[in-house]
Enzyme design. Sequence first.
Site, short mmCIF file in Angstrom:
data_model
loop_
_atom_site.label_atom_id
_atom_site.label_comp_id
_atom_site.label_asym_id
_atom_site.label_seq_id
_atom_site.Cartn_x
_atom_site.Cartn_y
_atom_site.Cartn_z
N SER A 124 0.84 -1.19 0.00
CA SER A 124 0.00 0.00 0.00
C SER A 124 0.88 1.25 0.00
O SER A 124 1.99 1.24 0.55
CB SER A 124 -0.83 -0.03 1.28
OG SER A 124 -1.39 1.22 1.53
N TYR A 148 -1.74 -1.16 10.89
CA TYR A 148 -2.05 -1.74 9.58
C TYR A 148 -0.89 -1.48 8.61
O TYR A 148 -0.38 -2.40 7.96
CB TYR A 148 -3.35 -1.14 9.01
CG TYR A 148 -3.49 -1.36 7.52
CD1 TYR A 148 -3.78 -2.63 7.02
CD2 TYR A 148 -3.29 -0.31 6.61
CE1 TYR A 148 -3.88 -2.84 5.66
CE2 TYR A 148 -3.39 -0.52 5.25
CZ TYR A 148 -3.68 -1.79 4.77
OH TYR A 148 -3.76 -2.00 3.42
N LYS A 152 2.16 -4.03 6.56
CA LYS A 152 2.57 -4.01 5.14
C LYS A 152 4.09 -3.85 5.04
O LYS A 152 4.76 -4.53 4.26
CB LYS A 152 1.87 -2.88 4.38
CG LYS A 152 0.37 -3.04 4.26
CD LYS A 152 0.02 -4.24 3.41
CE LYS A 152 -1.47 -4.51 3.35
NZ LYS A 152 -1.79 -5.84 2.84
#
Length: 337
Positions: A124, A148, A152
């Site tokens: 992302s 979050y 990643k």
Amino acid sequence: MKILVTGGAGYIGSHTCVELLNSGYEIAVLDNLSNSSEKSLDRIKEITGKDFEFYKCDLLDFEEVNKVFEAEQVDGVIHFAGLKAVGESVQKPLWYYHNNITGTLNLLKIMEMHKVYNIVFSSSATVYGNPKSLPIVEDFPLSTTNPYGSTKLYIEGILKDLFVSNNNFSVTILRYFNPIGAHKSGLIGEDPKGIPNNLMPYIQQVAIGKLPQLSVFGNQYPTKDGTGVRDYIHVVDLSIAHVKAVEKKSDVAGVHIYNIGTGNGYSVLEMVKAFEKASGKEIKYKICPNRPGDIPACFADATKAKNELDWVAQYNLEDMCRDGWNWQSKNPNGYEE
Ligand code: NAD
Ligand code: UFG
């Protein structure tokens, strides 16, 4: 060539399944349905006229995932499965680290056991934190502001270490900007559970009358109209980037990293206007304080994907809004009847 799609029942996964099947790939789907509906799989079959195996399976269950690899001779994996709500990740960091990182470790161990050395991973733009300048190029410094995003970034690191230890691997990391829209059939699309966190699903639910008005998070950013600017990309364009990654990189050992965005930045108010035009509905909104952790602006330099994957976004903002509205108006309650 057969591809295992983890998270294939989800928003981006389901669209990618369609593009893979339409490009002649065989697929198998693994998903625990924690954030998706099995109906999306029926819709993929309806759109493509093709069949495939579905394994309702949790990546945290090592034995069950291993059984999938025993049952299926796959040549590569596209790995979408993971939890993705930024706010929830701040509330439940251990759950996010466990699901996203342990799940990925299980998958990678099993891939290595079965000598499956190709993986495309969903990363992302969040790994760039607040970028030092725009547009964002792949070699910019990386940092994150929430658990979050950290999952990643850590998974990217794990994949790089894996390649160092085993040079058979071909790892492609796609850093997505902001996927929106839906397949033109209106049969598959984004179906967030509860009140949407992201801008476009929120706008879409205001348009169908499920939510009264949009809260615009801040209008004092140093941007064209003071509201946040993002690089919105049609989910079908994003899905095609995965097919290109498999085509161009699956037999090239190494770690390949690409931004997948259009290179255009649109503000929140520009998105409201574009959606009003596409839907013919008024989107009521009020200006609210900034959302903590938001950055002012973010858009991609996707030249590397153009040069190495032969991929360029084809759809414009009008297409994204039209297709998002087509999905939402045909399925006001998402996949629920
Ligand atoms: P989604 O929630 O619709 O799809 C993810 C799928 O993974 C769901 O079907 C869910 O049930 C499944 N899943 C979650 N944990 C699992 C587990 N332990 N085992 C098996 N299945 C599991 O999300 P999406 O928008 O399609 O995103 C796909 C991927 O792309 C995610 O990894 C997400 O973090 C990443 N991504 C999304 C965006 C975005 O804005 N949508 C942006 C950048 C990156
Ligand atoms: N926004 C509003 N009101 C809302 C929702 C969003 O004004 O109700 C604004 C935000 O402040 C931001 C823009 O709309 O300026 C886009 O917000 P989104 O929540 O749609 O998207 P983000 O860019 O914040 O985050 C998304 C994903 C992340 C991912 C990131 C980069 O949610 O998971 O894109 O890929 F990391």
